[in-house]
Structure formats: C-alpha cells, structure tokens
Design a protein around this motif. Sequence first.
Motif, PDB file in Angstrom:
ATOM      1  N   THR A 118      88.104  86.716  29.888  1.00 31.96           N
ATOM      2  CA  THR A 118      87.034  87.656  29.987  1.00 31.96           C
ATOM      3  C   THR A 118      85.903  86.622  28.751  1.00 31.96           C
ATOM      4  O   THR A 118      84.550  86.087  29.109  1.00 31.96           O
ATOM      5  N   ALA A 119      86.353  86.160  27.587  1.00 27.62           N
ATOM      6  CA  ALA A 119      85.902  85.686  26.642  1.00 27.62           C
ATOM      7  C   ALA A 119      85.238  84.041  27.232  1.00 27.62           C
ATOM      8  O   ALA A 119      84.583  83.346  26.736  1.00 27.62           O
ATOM      9  N   LEU A 120      85.721  83.409  28.251  1.00 25.32           N
ATOM     10  CA  LEU A 120      86.157  82.624  28.668  1.00 25.32           C
ATOM     11  C   LEU A 120      83.730  82.575  29.480  1.00 25.32           C
ATOM     12  O   LEU A 120      83.125  81.544  29.976  1.00 25.32           O
ATOM     13  N   ASP A 129      73.703  77.014  32.284  1.00 25.53           N
ATOM     14  CA  ASP A 129      72.262  76.036  32.320  1.00 25.53           C
ATOM     15  C   ASP A 129      71.592  75.240  31.339  1.00 25.53           C
ATOM     16  O   ASP A 129      71.117  75.384  30.855  1.00 25.53           O
ATOM     17  N   GLY A 130      73.164  75.281  30.803  1.00 24.99           N
ATOM     18  CA  GLY A 130      72.216  73.256  29.354  1.00 24.99           C
ATOM     19  C   GLY A 130      72.343  74.057  28.287  1.00 24.99           C
ATOM     20  O   GLY A 130      72.422  72.663  27.257  1.00 24.99           O
ATOM     21  N   SER A 131      72.639  74.762  27.812  1.00 26.39           N
ATOM     22  CA  SER A 131      72.931  75.496  26.218  1.00 26.39           C
ATOM     23  C   SER A 131      73.625  74.976  25.211  1.00 26.39           C
ATOM     24  O   SER A 131      73.821  74.997  24.601  1.00 26.39           O
ATOM     25  N   LEU A 132      75.134  74.680  26.224  1.00 29.81           N
ATOM     26  CA  LEU A 132      75.483  74.403  25.746  1.00 29.81           C
ATOM     27  C   LEU A 132      75.962  72.428  26.567  1.00 29.81           C
ATOM     28  O   LEU A 132      76.335  72.839  27.277  1.00 29.81           O
ATOM     29  N   HIS A 133      76.476  71.556  25.295  1.00 30.41           N
ATOM     30  CA  HIS A 133      76.206  70.381  26.115  1.00 30.41           C
ATOM     31  C   HIS A 133      78.107  70.248  25.774  1.00 30.41           C
ATOM     32  O   HIS A 133      78.596  69.213  25.450  1.00 30.41           O
ATOM     33  N   ALA A 134      78.172  70.910  26.600  1.00 31.18           N
ATOM     34  CA  ALA A 134      79.384  70.543  27.121  1.00 31.18           C
ATOM     35  C   ALA A 134      80.245  70.931  28.930  1.00 31.18           C
ATOM     36  O   ALA A 134      79.363  71.373  29.879  1.00 31.18           O
ATOM     37  N   GLU A 135      81.191  70.454  29.289  1.00 29.48           N
ATOM     38  CA  GLU A 135      81.667  71.082  30.565  1.00 29.48           C
ATOM     39  C   GLU A 135      82.699  71.755  30.652  1.00 29.48           C
ATOM     40  O   GLU A 135      83.921  71.045  29.449  1.00 29.48           O
ATOM     41  N   GLY A 255      96.823  80.175  11.436  1.00 26.11           N
ATOM     42  CA  GLY A 255      97.674  80.094  10.281  1.00 26.11           C
ATOM     43  C   GLY A 255      96.341  78.822  10.072  1.00 26.11           C
ATOM     44  O   GLY A 255      96.053  78.209   8.884  1.00 26.11           O
ATOM     45  N   GLY A 256      95.457  78.699  11.010  1.00 30.49           N
ATOM     46  CA  GLY A 256      95.030  77.415  10.730  1.00 30.49           C
ATOM     47  C   GLY A 256      93.882  77.343  10.750  1.00 30.49           C
ATOM     48  O   GLY A 256      93.003  78.431  10.310  1.00 30.49           O
ATOM     49  N   PRO A 257      92.766  76.106   9.805  1.00 35.32           N
ATOM     50  CA  PRO A 257      91.448  76.530   9.413  1.00 35.32           C
ATOM     51  C   PRO A 257      90.437  76.863  10.374  1.00 35.32           C
ATOM     52  O   PRO A 257      90.468  77.350  11.546  1.00 35.32           O
ATOM     53  N   ILE A 258      89.559  78.338   9.965  1.00 34.62           N
ATOM     54  CA  ILE A 258      88.998  78.976  10.309  1.00 34.62           C
ATOM     55  C   ILE A 258      86.859  77.999  10.907  1.00 34.62           C
ATOM     56  O   ILE A 258      86.266  77.265   9.713  1.00 34.62           O
ATOM     57  N   VAL A 259      86.562  78.094  11.859  1.00 31.48           N
ATOM     58  CA  VAL A 259      85.738  77.669  12.535  1.00 31.48           C
ATOM     59  C   VAL A 259      84.651  78.299  12.583  1.00 31.48           C
ATOM     60  O   VAL A 259      83.309  78.245  11.988  1.00 31.48           O
ATOM     61  N   VAL A 260      84.840  79.660  13.181  1.00 27.09           N
ATOM     62  CA  VAL A 260      84.184  80.423  13.041  1.00 27.09           C
ATOM     63  C   VAL A 260      84.260  82.072  13.337  1.00 27.09           C
ATOM     64  O   VAL A 260      85.415  82.491  13.546  1.00 27.09           O
ATOM     65  N   GLN A 261      83.813  82.762  12.405  1.00 23.07           N
ATOM     66  CA  GLN A 261      84.172  84.153  12.230  1.00 23.07           C
ATOM     67  C   GLN A 261      82.521  85.226  12.669  1.00 23.07           C
ATOM     68  O   GLN A 261      81.702  85.173  12.374  1.00 23.07           O
ATOM     69  N   LYS A 262      83.401  85.890  13.859  1.00 25.32           N
ATOM     70  CA  LYS A 262      81.653  87.284  13.614  1.00 25.32           C
ATOM     71  C   LYS A 262      82.479  88.347  13.807  1.00 25.32           C
ATOM     72  O   LYS A 262      83.939  89.219  13.718  1.00 25.32           O
ATOM     73  N   ILE A 288      81.243  79.466  21.926  1.00 17.47           N
ATOM     74  CA  ILE A 288      79.758  79.121  22.293  1.00 17.47           C
ATOM     75  C   ILE A 288      80.372  78.143  20.842  1.00 17.47           C
ATOM     76  O   ILE A 288      80.007  77.063  20.965  1.00 17.47           O
ATOM     77  N   GLU A 289      79.434  79.028  19.866  1.00 15.88           N
ATOM     78  CA  GLU A 289      79.652  78.670  18.372  1.00 15.88           C
ATOM     79  C   GLU A 289      80.581  77.795  17.749  1.00 15.88           C
ATOM     80  O   GLU A 289      80.538  76.260  17.154  1.00 15.88           O
ATOM     81  N   ALA A 290      81.680  77.559  18.064  1.00 15.82           N
ATOM     82  CA  ALA A 290      82.890  77.013  17.915  1.00 15.82           C
ATOM     83  C   ALA A 290      82.525  75.572  18.562  1.00 15.82           C
ATOM     84  O   ALA A 290      82.944  74.397  18.207  1.00 15.82           O
ATOM     85  N   ILE A 291      82.487  75.303  19.688  1.00 18.78           N
ATOM     86  CA  ILE A 291      82.333  74.502  20.771  1.00 18.78           C
ATOM     87  C   ILE A 291      80.532  73.157  20.191  1.00 18.78           C
ATOM     88  O   ILE A 291      80.648  72.189  19.943  1.00 18.78           O
ATOM     89  N   GLN A 292      79.714  74.374  20.144  1.00 15.86           N
ATOM     90  CA  GLN A 292      78.481  73.867  19.404  1.00 15.86           C
ATOM     91  C   GLN A 292      78.518  72.722  18.072  1.00 15.86           C
ATOM     92  O   GLN A 292      78.284  71.989  18.045  1.00 15.86           O
ATOM     93  N   LYS A 293      79.821  73.363  17.707  1.00 14.45           N
ATOM     94  CA  LYS A 293      80.443  72.518  16.349  1.00 14.45           C
ATOM     95  C   LYS A 293      80.858  71.677  16.931  1.00 14.45           C
ATOM     96  O   LYS A 293      80.346  70.172  15.569  1.00 14.45           O
ATOM     97  N   LYS A 294      81.392  71.478  17.630  1.00 15.20           N
ATOM     98  CA  LYS A 294      82.577  70.134  17.411  1.00 15.20           C
ATOM     99  C   LYS A 294      80.982  69.039  18.100  1.00 15.20           C
ATOM    100  O   LYS A 294      81.334  67.994  18.444  1.00 15.20           O
ATOM    101  N   CYS A 295      80.171  69.504  19.143  1.00 16.43           N
ATOM    102  CA  CYS A 295      79.525  68.625  19.954  1.00 16.43           C
ATOM    103  C   CYS A 295      78.808  68.355  19.127  1.00 16.43           C
ATOM    104  O   CYS A 295      77.523  67.037  19.189  1.00 16.43           O
ATOM    105  N   LYS A 296      78.193  68.530  17.923  1.00 23.08           N
ATOM    106  CA  LYS A 296      77.150  67.819  16.761  1.00 23.08           C
ATOM    107  C   LYS A 296      78.335  66.643  16.191  1.00 23.08           C
ATOM    108  O   LYS A 296      79.519  66.991  16.073  1.00 23.08           O
TER     109      LYS A 296
END
Length: 648
Positions: A118-120, A129-135, A255-262, A288-296
């Motif tokens: 579901t989260a996908l 829609d292009g709001s995420l620069h990824a595929e 136990g890995g580094p935290i990227v995003v928390q909601k 999405i937020e995690a991917i955006q950080k990676k895209c930067k």
Amino acid sequence: VSAATVVCAAKGYPEKYPKGMEIAGLDEAGSTKGVKVYHAGTKVDDEDVTRCSGGRVLAVTGMGSNLTEALASSYKAVKQIAFRDADGSDLKHFRTDIAKGAIRKKLRIGVLGSTRGTALVPVMEACKDGSLHAEIVAVVSNRSAAPILDKGRSLGPTVTTEFVSSKGLTREQFDAECTSVLVGAGVEYVLLVGYMRILSREFTDFWAGRCVNVHPSLLPKHAGGMDLAVHQAVIDAKETESGCTIHEVTEEVDGGPIVVQKVVKVAPGETADTLKAKVQALEGPAFIEAIQKKCKSSISYADAGVSIDAGNSLVELIKPACKATRRPGCDADLGGFGGLFDLAAAGYKTEDTIIIGATDGVGTKLRVAHITKKHESVGIDLVAMCVNDLIVAGGEPLFFLDYFATGKLDVEEAAAVVRGIAEGCRQAGCGLIGGETAEMPSMYAPGDYDLAGFSVGAVHKERVLPKNVAAGDVLLGLPSSGIHSNGFSLVRKLVEKASLDYESACPWDENAGTVGDSLLTPTKIYVRCCLPLLEREMLTGLAHITGGGLLENLPRSLPSDVKAEITGHPPLPSVFRWMKQTSGLDDYEMLRTFNCGIGMVLIVKEGVVDEAKALLREAGEGVIYDLGFLSERRDPEGEQVEMKCSLA
C-alpha cells in the motif's frame, strides 16, 4: 565535493576550425571561486599573448558541494573567456547539453515486497506526475501471489516484475538472486515495502546506504516489533505519539540510521487497528521524502537531521537567562569554546583551595516532562542534583555547565529547559558559563531528550567535609520539596498501577493540580541555607538524601566507628504516604528508595545546635527536624543507620 569540466573548443571543431585567435579573459576565469582552467591547444606568442593552437583549447573545471554548483562555477568562468579573431568575433564553442543530462537523470528505484504494498502507491503516483525525480524500474517479491507484483505490472512492460522463489536456497543465496534481478534492472535505490524477510549481511553490505525500510513506530522505540503488535505496544505504554520511520537497512534489524520520521498523535481510546490506519497513511509520504533526500545531489547537515540554524536560535534565546546567573568570577557569556572562571575574583587563593566537581542527571523524571510537555522544572532539578552534592563536601558552587541531547531540536522546548537551569543556578549562586546542545537523529525518538549537568565548586583545604564527625553530634533534617529526582522508575510504575495518567487529578494533594504537576515539583536547592553555616565552620558533615534514601546516603558522611540513631523522623508527606500505600513497601524499603521528606541532613556539634537553627531560619528554612544523634558503633557489621521510630 563534485567537479564538472566544460571544454572550450574552436568553432568548427572537430571539422575544419581556425587557429591563432587571441584568448581573452583567462585571468578573470581563473579567479572565479572554485575554478581551475587547464590548457590543451594553446601557445604563447612573442608578444606574450595566449592564442589558440588546436581544436580542444581549454578545459574549465569547476568545483562545488554538488554537481549543479560545480557546473554553475564552470559556466560562470567560461563566460569570461573569448577566442577573438582579427575582427573581434568570438570563435569559442562549448556544449551545455551533456552535463544537463547528468543532472536530469532520474533515480532508479527497486522494490522488495511481500504483501499488498500500500505504501508504494503514493510513490508510484509521485513518479508518474513528476513531483518525484525518480522512476520505479523493478518490483520483486518472495511470494508469487503478492499483490505488490500487480502494482509492478501496472507500471508497464519496461518495469522488471519478478517473483523469486526461496525454495532450497539459503538466506544468502536467495538474497543474491534478488540482488541479481535488481542490478540487472539498473536499480540504484531499494525500498522495502512490507518485506517479510530478514536480510543477510551480504545483502545489507552490498546495498549499504542505498536500501531503506519503513517501520510502524518512532524508532528506536519498539524496534523488532511488527504490524499490530507494535501499535498495541504503543497503546500499552500510554505513549501520546507514534508514527513511522524510514531507516537505512543494516544487518541489525531496525537499527540503521534514521532517514525520515512522521508523527501522529495517539488519541484517547485508540485501538491497535485505528492507530495502524493512521500510521500506514504516513508511510507512502515518508518514502517520498526519503527518495527526495536521495535525489538531492548534495546532503546538508539539515538533511541529516541536524539544524545549525535551530542551534544558533537556541543560543540567542537563552543568552538573557544565562546572563542573569553572573557572579564574581564569571560573566556567564555564551558562544566561546570554553567557559572562563576567575578563582581570585571569587575570593579563593589557589594555594589553599581545593576544587570540587559533581555531575548528575535527572533520570526518568524526564519522561514525565516529555509526556506533559512541561520542561522548565527539570532544569532546576539538574542543577540541584549537582550543587547539593557539592556543598556536602563543604564547598561553594561556582559554575555550572549542561549537556542537552535530543533527536530533533525543538528550540522552544530546549530554551524552557535552559531557563530552568538558569533559575537553578540563580538559586545556587553559581554562574551558567556554558553547555552543549547535541542533536542526534536516530539516537533519540522525536520529543525525547536527555540531560546531564556538571558543577564545579571550591573549598578551603582546612574546611573540607566531613570533618571531626564523632559520637554525640546532632542530626538536623531539612525537608524535601517532594520526591526530588530519584525513584521515578518506581513512581511511574505506581502511577500506572493506580490506573492514573499525568493529567489525572492528584490523589495525594488536591491543591497540587494534576499528578504530573505534583511529580514535577523541582528538587530543593540547599546551597543558600547551608552556606552561612559552612562559612562559620559549624558543620562537621552533610548528607544529600538522593537515590538510596536516608539509609544509604547518611553513612557516606560517617566514619566507620559511628552510627546514626534516628529518633525524630517526621511523618511521611502525603506523596510518600500514597507511594507507600500503593506500593506496599515497608519502612525499610521506603527509606532506602525515597527521601521520605528529608532532603538534606546536617551534622553539628551539640553545643551549636541552637545557633545553627537560628542561621537556617534566617536563610528561610521554616521547618527544621531534630532527626537524632550519632553514637558509638560497637558492631562493625551492624547497620550504620538505626531507626528508633517508625514512619507515621
């Protein structure tokens, strides 16, 4: 650091091209910040003029924190350069399309999933829609009928959608098969979306920093838990907030580094199912937020979860409170690498002065502050726990430093804590000359922080306590303000046992407001009332009654051949009566767990008792207890504190 090179060629290259043009603007280009100009097809003529002598003439390299900045530097320098022919025309040629293609390249995402995925869906929509620069280029599952595979197929035939069977394979072999599929599809970043397998070390090492998972809690809380069990654990723990965490995948589960928390609020009457629905709705946006950080193409300290601006704002916010703690010896100014203190200005000569150091924290009382969102009083607690220990050695507190650690800095919250610390320093007469604020994502859950305090005092060598403690000395007790800062792990258990929360009406004191308000009563600071007695050398010893209670702390100030006989312990204050009744503890366990109403014990010679009491009253102590006296200890194996009365 990124670098990008733009080649300046003669117009017409690689076909027929002119030579001998004067190259103008080299000095200006070379002085551009972050730029180096390399010569290829150039020569210097007899008049010291640099001219073109080939097709590929110059390589202009720019550097920056990311590719975009590097390119901008290169092009800025290139614009300063001209290849001038005899009539002044610029015959320079350079391309702009190749580097732009590198910047525009989309991040190629692979997905491992075992369930519906579901989260996908929000990620798919953002890519479309292009709001995420990824595929999304691959969706892989360990279950042939997993609905997430249907989502992959819906993306079209160019997306690798594959079931990988684990039958007959070790974990390492299966993970290698999955990696082979992902690599074959050109995957650069992997999302685990409802993936119900533990990954091998080989997999996590290969995809280190390039694979993330979503967990349905605010890690590190509830690490290792799954699905509804996690949400039920949050409810059982009476937590007011929950959420989801995107974290990098390592060999250590969750136990890995935290990227995003909601974060979501846990509502009264929440069930595991309703909380799951609220948290699950955040998982897609979190991905999405995690991917955006990676895209930067660059990662700032803020991207890593640390806000330099917030830290600077906090310093400015707390400066007035710190300034208010100025005293002889320090100006309580902030911003330097270290705090300064002048012993001579405070009245201490180095040759006959001993420095005393003390450090402490507030313990799990902080959890009450976290839950109630009331933070100023714990700052006073922090100071009290340190300076009360200093005066036990006969010293005067001189200065204080604090350490505030959190996962995400809330400036107003931290400022409230520091204002409390400054107030504690004011009460103790010591300067707040510095501290450290540490923002450490993944070490603490959102809303959590920890505190440590460090205090330094001074005492003249001949006045160090305990000194000349002997049988016949009298014990005076000063009342505590409440539980102070010890025993809160038990206190919190008792509140839970009584089916109360921190917003409940206080059952032991109707005037106290809520349970939380009463429990957050700050620890009493005994410095100002004890200093006059220390200055007149009227005390032979002191005992700060903290963890371990009267039975464990008083012996720390007694010689081995002396025991304390407690003949006049006051009745238990109402909060301790409630704790005793609710816990079922006997007098002995109460006295070695809580302060039971006595926060500081003074040891004085019998002949100065009345004078000592008078000085205490002048300092504002309205209640002074005649606790008992010291006697000879004949049995070296016997108790060093003997209760001659019960806790009423």
